[in-house]
Design a protein around this motif. Structure first.
Motif, PDB file in Angstrom:
ATOM      1  N   ARG A 107      -1.423  -4.962  -7.425  1.00  0.00           N
ATOM      2  CA  ARG A 107      -1.436  -4.711  -5.986  1.00  0.00           C
ATOM      3  C   ARG A 107      -2.288  -5.756  -5.260  1.00  0.00           C
ATOM      4  O   ARG A 107      -1.916  -6.253  -4.195  1.00  0.00           O
ATOM      5  CB  ARG A 107      -1.960  -3.286  -5.723  1.00  0.00           C
ATOM      6  N   GLN A 151      11.416   4.537   5.270  1.00  0.00           N
ATOM      7  CA  GLN A 151      10.573   5.269   4.311  1.00  0.00           C
ATOM      8  C   GLN A 151      11.218   5.303   2.927  1.00  0.00           C
ATOM      9  O   GLN A 151      11.208   6.315   2.227  1.00  0.00           O
ATOM     10  CB  GLN A 151      10.273   6.687   4.819  1.00  0.00           C
ATOM     11  N   SER A 153       0.844  -1.201   0.000  1.00  0.00           N
ATOM     12  CA  SER A 153       0.000   0.000   0.000  1.00  0.00           C
ATOM     13  C   SER A 153       0.878   1.250   0.000  1.00  0.00           C
ATOM     14  O   SER A 153       1.966   1.251   0.589  1.00  0.00           O
ATOM     15  CB  SER A 153      -0.909   0.011   1.236  1.00  0.00           C
ATOM     16  N   GLU A 154       0.408   2.282  -0.675  1.00  0.00           N
ATOM     17  CA  GLU A 154       1.127   3.553  -0.694  1.00  0.00           C
ATOM     18  C   GLU A 154       0.550   4.540   0.328  1.00  0.00           C
ATOM     19  O   GLU A 154       1.020   5.672   0.432  1.00  0.00           O
ATOM     20  CB  GLU A 154       1.093   4.156  -2.102  1.00  0.00           C
ATOM     21  N   GLU A 155      -0.474   4.104   1.071  1.00  0.00           N
ATOM     22  CA  GLU A 155      -1.064   4.942   2.100  1.00  0.00           C
ATOM     23  C   GLU A 155      -0.066   5.145   3.246  1.00  0.00           C
ATOM     24  O   GLU A 155       0.339   4.183   3.886  1.00  0.00           O
ATOM     25  CB  GLU A 155      -2.345   4.313   2.638  1.00  0.00           C
ATOM     26  N   VAL A 156       0.308   6.372   3.501  1.00  0.00           N
ATOM     27  CA  VAL A 156       1.316   6.678   4.524  1.00  0.00           C
ATOM     28  C   VAL A 156       0.847   6.255   5.909  1.00  0.00           C
ATOM     29  O   VAL A 156       1.627   5.704   6.710  1.00  0.00           O
ATOM     30  CB  VAL A 156       1.646   8.195   4.522  1.00  0.00           C
ATOM     31  N   LEU A 157      -0.428   6.466   6.203  1.00  0.00           N
ATOM     32  CA  LEU A 157      -0.958   6.143   7.531  1.00  0.00           C
ATOM     33  C   LEU A 157      -0.984   4.639   7.799  1.00  0.00           C
ATOM     34  O   LEU A 157      -1.002   4.211   8.961  1.00  0.00           O
ATOM     35  CB  LEU A 157      -2.378   6.720   7.674  1.00  0.00           C
ATOM     36  N   LEU A 158      -0.988   3.830   6.734  1.00  0.00           N
ATOM     37  CA  LEU A 158      -1.021   2.380   6.903  1.00  0.00           C
ATOM     38  C   LEU A 158       0.357   1.775   7.175  1.00  0.00           C
ATOM     39  O   LEU A 158       0.451   0.643   7.653  1.00  0.00           O
ATOM     40  CB  LEU A 158      -1.607   1.718   5.649  1.00  0.00           C
ATOM     41  N   GLN A 159       1.420   2.508   6.870  1.00  0.00           N
ATOM     42  CA  GLN A 159       2.770   1.945   6.957  1.00  0.00           C
ATOM     43  C   GLN A 159       3.148   1.469   8.368  1.00  0.00           C
ATOM     44  O   GLN A 159       3.689   0.360   8.517  1.00  0.00           O
ATOM     45  CB  GLN A 159       3.796   2.962   6.436  1.00  0.00           C
TER      46      GLN A 159
END
Length: 312
Positions: A269, A88, A18-24
């Motif tokens: 994906r 990151q 996923s490219e969602e920052v909050l999910l990392q």
């Protein structure tokens, strides 16, 4: 592909799940947990087999190697994924990608062949119980293991060398959390016909032949079990196969699920997310399957923990 955009490359970009920052952060902790459970679980199986002389049998010899292979299999992908999330960064060097692909294929193929060998071991134990120790003698077990390693090493090496002959375009984004062979081949600017042919041929042989061997072994096992007159005898014979049968079902079930998913959708994906099942979940569950369904392993683990407690 046209070679017009061809360039000398030094790295690829792993787009991950996923490219969602909050999910990392969530992904980091989930995969760190699964990796630790996988590593520690399989390590405990290995230690239990080493320390308990009752487990120095052909079946547990191959289980030892399967646990080692599972530890290495997950270690080829998950640590790099965790490192990329933590720093990151989505970069993996060209050399690192080739090495990761090689070892991922090696231990994936080794898992597959070992499951076939273990099916043959169960066939020998149930269908030929009186000759079992003669059939599965130490030299033959070593030969089976050596053959498993040789096939895995040679097939992975061949794929790796064929990747080296490819030229790549400026678009170097891999829609996966590791360097998956097919995804990397699709990025090439040069002709990939031989690579595609090799992928389909090797995949066919290394899936159909082992799966046929497993199905043949279990057809003979079922036939032998049905000939046993007592219900207790049937249960005892079948119980020795439950752990292996569960592992085989999980391995081939998840692998086939990912293959069908990738064949029915163009969403890379979604395929990457589905591949988590056989790359992470299956190796993580294998120690639980063998420790919960195998009385000998369960007892060996209890003994191992009691020794550690006493030493403390």
């Amino acid at each position: 592909m046209e070679p017009g955009n061809q360039t000398s490359i030094s790295e690829f970009i792993l787009l991950g799940l996923s490219e969602e920052v909050l999910l990392q952060p969530l992904l980091f902790w989930i995969f760190l947990f699964m990796y630790l459970v996988t590593f520690i679980g399989n390590l405990l199986i290995i230690l239990a087999i080493i320390t308990d002389s009752h487990l120095h049998t052909p079946m547990h010899f191959f289980l030892f190697n399967l646990s080692f292979s599972d530890m290495c299999f997950t270690s080829t992908t998950i640590p790099k994924m965790l490192w990329n999330i933590q720093t990151q960064s989505q970069v993996i060097t060209y050399e690192g990608c080739i090495v990761q692909m090689y070892f991922f294929m090696l231990f994936g193929i080794l898992d597959n062949i070992l499951l076939t060998v273990m099916a043959y071991d169960r066939f020998a134990a149930i269908c030929h119980p009186l000759q079992y120790m003669i059939i599965m003698n130490p030299k033959f077990c070593d030969l089976l293991l050596l053959t498993s390693w040789l096939v895995s090493v040679l097939d992975s090496l061949l794929h790796g060398l064929m990747i080296l002959r490819l030229s790549f375009c400026t678009k170097l984004e891999i829609h996966h959390f590791f360097c998956e062979l097919y995804e990397v081949v699709q990025l090439a600017c040069s002709d990939t016909f031989l690579n595609d042919l090799m992928i389909y041929f090797a995949s066919g042989v290394l899936v159909i032949v082992p799966l046929t061997g497993i199905l043949f072994s279990y057809s003979k096992i079922v036939s032998s079990i049905l000939k046993i007159s007592s219900t207790r005898g049937k249960y005892k014979a079948f119980s020795t196969c439950v752990s292996h049968l569960s592992t085989v079902s999980l391995f081939y079930g998840t692998s086939l699920g990912v293959y069908l998913r990738s064949a029915s959708t163009q969403n890379s994906r979604a395929t990457a997310v589905a591949s988590v099942m056989y790359t992470v979940v299956t190796p993580m569950l294998n120690p639980f399957i063998y420790s919960l369904k195998n009385k000998d392993i369960k007892q060996a683990l209890k003994t191992l923990f009691s020794r550690e407690t006493l030493s403390v």
